[in-house]
Design a protein around this motif. Structure first.
Motif: not given
Length: 364
Positions: A78, A95-96, A98-99, A103, A113, A116, A119-120
């Protein structure tokens, strides 16, 4: 630094870059040339799931020659940015989104996957560790690169049973030095970026590797970027090597190629759909033929063209070239619609305008 709840351990870099050297880099960072003092790492296996989340000193990864990613390209990534606001706080943009895209990419590449919160949490942990690397002013930012790859040592052709996830960060300068200038585009006549049923909608390294030869062809023709058509009919405009496209019409409407399964769903692309409507434009997602591009610019139906992506945000397109001709869409300056949309987006990202859509996420 205090580790985030996600991070199981934090190893301070014993040899961070000296303050004066870091300051010199942040003054003129360029893009992708320098990296912060730390990186985030985590591992996945079918038995443990995601585990061993950690922030460690930035440094080389040790890979066995038989590591699966080196042979079968099972990898995704990403791209996003952290922005310093006038009050000194640091924020990231959507960012959500991109997350969610990561996935989807993971699913297409048969990778696990990433939740979230992982990732965050990984991005927040790294930014907080390297807060002093976030540059201020002149549309500078900290570029964030999360990526995931097949790290199992195994030569069999199947999904990897060991996966490594990492986040690294690199200070980035203003993409355009000396002003927003239109770029030239070379139309690829022989190469396709992706095909229906392929990996075009996933953000994986193989898509970018496939674009490098036609990009070199564009460079040889004196152009900045390459444009790709669909793989089936070689007729419909898809995207550039790493950016989505928008066409401004003489009636004020804005058209962008509809998502087809072979076009990457850009976060910037999606944001512009909303911002253009906020500015009073009708925004249409549909197929755009290469003939419409050529004839529209020649006849005045298309008044502006711009490309968009994380690195450059919004880039005006000045001319499309192909073997035997060209279509000029700019007088050498960015058009008003292009400039207004870019300003609307950048002002939100840098905290200069109200975030009406709740896109910004405060990190520290």
């Amino acid at each position: 630094m205090t580790p985030s709840p996600l991070t199981s351990r934090f190893e301070v870099n014993p040899s961070p870059l000296p303050t004066d050297q870091r300051a010199a880099i942040l003054e003129n960072p360029g893009f992708g040339n320098h990296f912060t003092d730390h990186m985030f790492l985590a591992e996945w296996t079918p038995d443990t799931g995601w585990a061993d989340a950690r922030v460690v000193p930035y440094g080389p990864l040790s890979l066995d020659p038989a590591t699966a990613v080196l042979h079968y390209a099972q990898e995704i990534f990403e791209g996003m940015k952290a922005y310093a606001h006038p009050d000194g706080s640091v924020w990231i943009f959507r960012p959500d989104a991109n997350a969610a895209r990561m996935q989807r990419s993971a699913h297409r590449l048969a990778l696990p996957e990433l939740p979230l919160e992982w990732f965050l949490g990984s991005i927040e942990a790294l930014i907080k560790a390297d807060r002093d690397w976030v540059p201020f002013g002149d549309e500078k930012s900290l570029y964030i690169r999360p990526f995931m790859f097949a790290s199992e040592v195994f030569l069999g052709v199947r999904p990897s049973q060991h996966v490594t996830y990492s986040v690294i960060a690199s200070p980035a300068g203003a993409y355009f030095k000396g002003g927003l200038k239109p770029v030239s585009i070379w139309l690829s006549a022989w190469f396709s970026r992706a095909a229906a049923g392929g990996t075009g909608a996933a953000k994986c390294g193989g898509n970018y590797a496939a674009s490098l030869l036609p990009q070199q062809e564009a460079t040889d023709q004196g152009c900045d970027q390459v444009a790709f058509l669909d793989a089936s009919e070689n007729k419909w405009v898809e995207e550039l090597g790493g950016m989505n496209l928008y066409f401004v019409q003489d009636d004020g409407s804005i058209v962008t190629p509809e998502l087809s399964g072979s076009i990457l769903e850009g976060i910037t692309r999606d944001s512009i759909l909303t911002l253009a409507a906020d500015l009073g434009h009708e925004v249409i997602q549909r197929k755009v033929s290469i003939d419409e591009w050529r004839e529209g610019t020649a006849g005045g139906k298309i008044t502006e063209i711009f490309a968009c992506g994380t690195a450059a945000v919004v880039t005006p397109v000045g001319v499309l070239k192909w073997d035997g001709g060209q279509a000029v869409s700019s007088d050498g300056e960015a058009g008003k619609v292009t400039t207004d949309i870019r300003s609307a987006l950048v002002d939100i990202q840098y905290g200069r305008a109200e975030d009406r859509h709740g896109w910004m996420h405060k990190v520290c």
